[in-house]
Design a protein around this motif. Structure first.
Motif, PDB file in Angstrom:
ATOM      1  N   ARG A  86       0.821  -1.200   0.000  1.00 58.01           N
ATOM      2  CA  ARG A  86       0.000   0.000   0.000  1.00 58.01           C
ATOM      3  C   ARG A  86       0.866   1.265   0.000  1.00 58.01           C
ATOM      4  N   HIS A  87       0.292   2.337  -0.552  1.00 57.33           N
ATOM      5  CA  HIS A  87       0.934   3.650  -0.527  1.00 57.33           C
ATOM      6  C   HIS A  87      -0.015   4.654   0.117  1.00 57.33           C
ATOM      7  N   CYS A 123       4.999  10.107  -0.726  1.00 52.00           N
ATOM      8  CA  CYS A 123       4.316   8.981  -0.103  1.00 52.00           C
ATOM      9  C   CYS A 123       4.737   8.932   1.361  1.00 52.00           C
ATOM     10  N   ILE A 125       4.728   6.533   3.383  1.00 45.34           N
ATOM     11  CA  ILE A 125       5.367   5.281   3.791  1.00 45.34           C
ATOM     12  C   ILE A 125       6.789   5.205   3.261  1.00 45.34           C
ATOM     13  N   HIS A 126       6.970   5.661   2.023  1.00 39.90           N
ATOM     14  CA  HIS A 126       8.252   5.513   1.344  1.00 39.90           C
ATOM     15  C   HIS A 126       8.829   6.905   1.064  1.00 39.90           C
ATOM     16  N   MET A 129       9.928   8.238  -2.433  1.00 36.28           N
ATOM     17  CA  MET A 129       8.986   8.393  -3.555  1.00 36.28           C
ATOM     18  C   MET A 129       8.660   9.864  -3.758  1.00 36.28           C
TER      19      MET A 129
HETATM   20 CU   LIG Z   1       4.668   4.442  -0.973  1.00 35.47          CU
END
Ligand SMILES: [Cu+2]
Length: 208
Positions: A86-87, A123, A125-126, A129
């Protein structure tokens, strides 16, 4: 050819329209990829209306693709997630603040970019990105390839200002004014910008 450009070419017809072919390079003469080329009507030249477009910025391999997108004001953009994780997509940029909380697959609602300007997207989470959207009022624009070249197709006859832009530019590039008739226009624009550098993937990809 992208559908939007194809529409522009078809609407422009054969009379009194031409392509604008631009090379964007840094002051050192290096071709600049992922730059936008904007062809903006000057006073006295009507901006032809064209249908509001639709675009997509996908997530694949824990990256946004494409990294840079140019859209006309009012365009709706989908953010399909083609990863198996998921993003959580967000923007804090003034022209368009939004958040699409943790999701997989395609979110139900596209994001409508309704004000001109630069929108930086990340993003939650990341951290690595990153995507950029340039929202412009003109219907005439293109994005440079790896060779620094872009073609804005089917620009109707008239007077225009041609401007470069890049998400990591250090200042505005010098524009050039042109008169379009029915012959292709060619030019080189200089823009001082840091080229895109792919950032390392630093987090555990299986965490989410
Ligand atoms: Cu992400």
């Amino acid at each position: 050819m992208r559908p939007l450009l194809l529409v522009a070419v078809l609407l422009a017809g054969s009379a009194g329209a031409a392509n604008v072919e631009v090379l964007v390079q840094t002051p050192a003469g290096t071709p600049l990829a992922d730059a936008a080329v904007l062809v903006e009507p000057l006073a006295g030249t009507p901006a032809r209306a064209r249908p509001r477009g639709h675009a997509a910025i996908e997530q694949r391999g824990r990256e946004f693709i494409p990294w840079m997108t140019v859209v006309q004001t009012g365009t709706s953009v989908d953010f399909p997630n083609n990863d198996t994780i998921r993003h959580h997509v967000y923007s804090f940029s003034e022209p368009k603040r939004f958040e699409i909380k943790l999701y997989a697959g395609k979110p139900g609602q596209p994001v409508v970019f309704d004000k001109p300007g630069q929108v930086d997207i990340g993003c939650n989470i990341h951290d690595w990105m990153e995507a950029h959207v340039l929202v412009v009022d003109t219907p005439y624009f293109a994005r440079t390839g790896a060779d620094g070249r872009a073609t804005v197709a089917g620009v109707p006859a008239g007077r225009y200002r041609v401007r470069p832009w890049h998400p990591l530019q250090k200042g505005a590039g010098a524009p050039q004014d042109i008169e379009i008739d029915d012959a292709p226009a060619r030019m080189t624009l200089v823009l001082d910008a840091r080229p895109r550098q792919t950032k390392p993937h630093t987090e555990d990809p299986d965490r989410y």
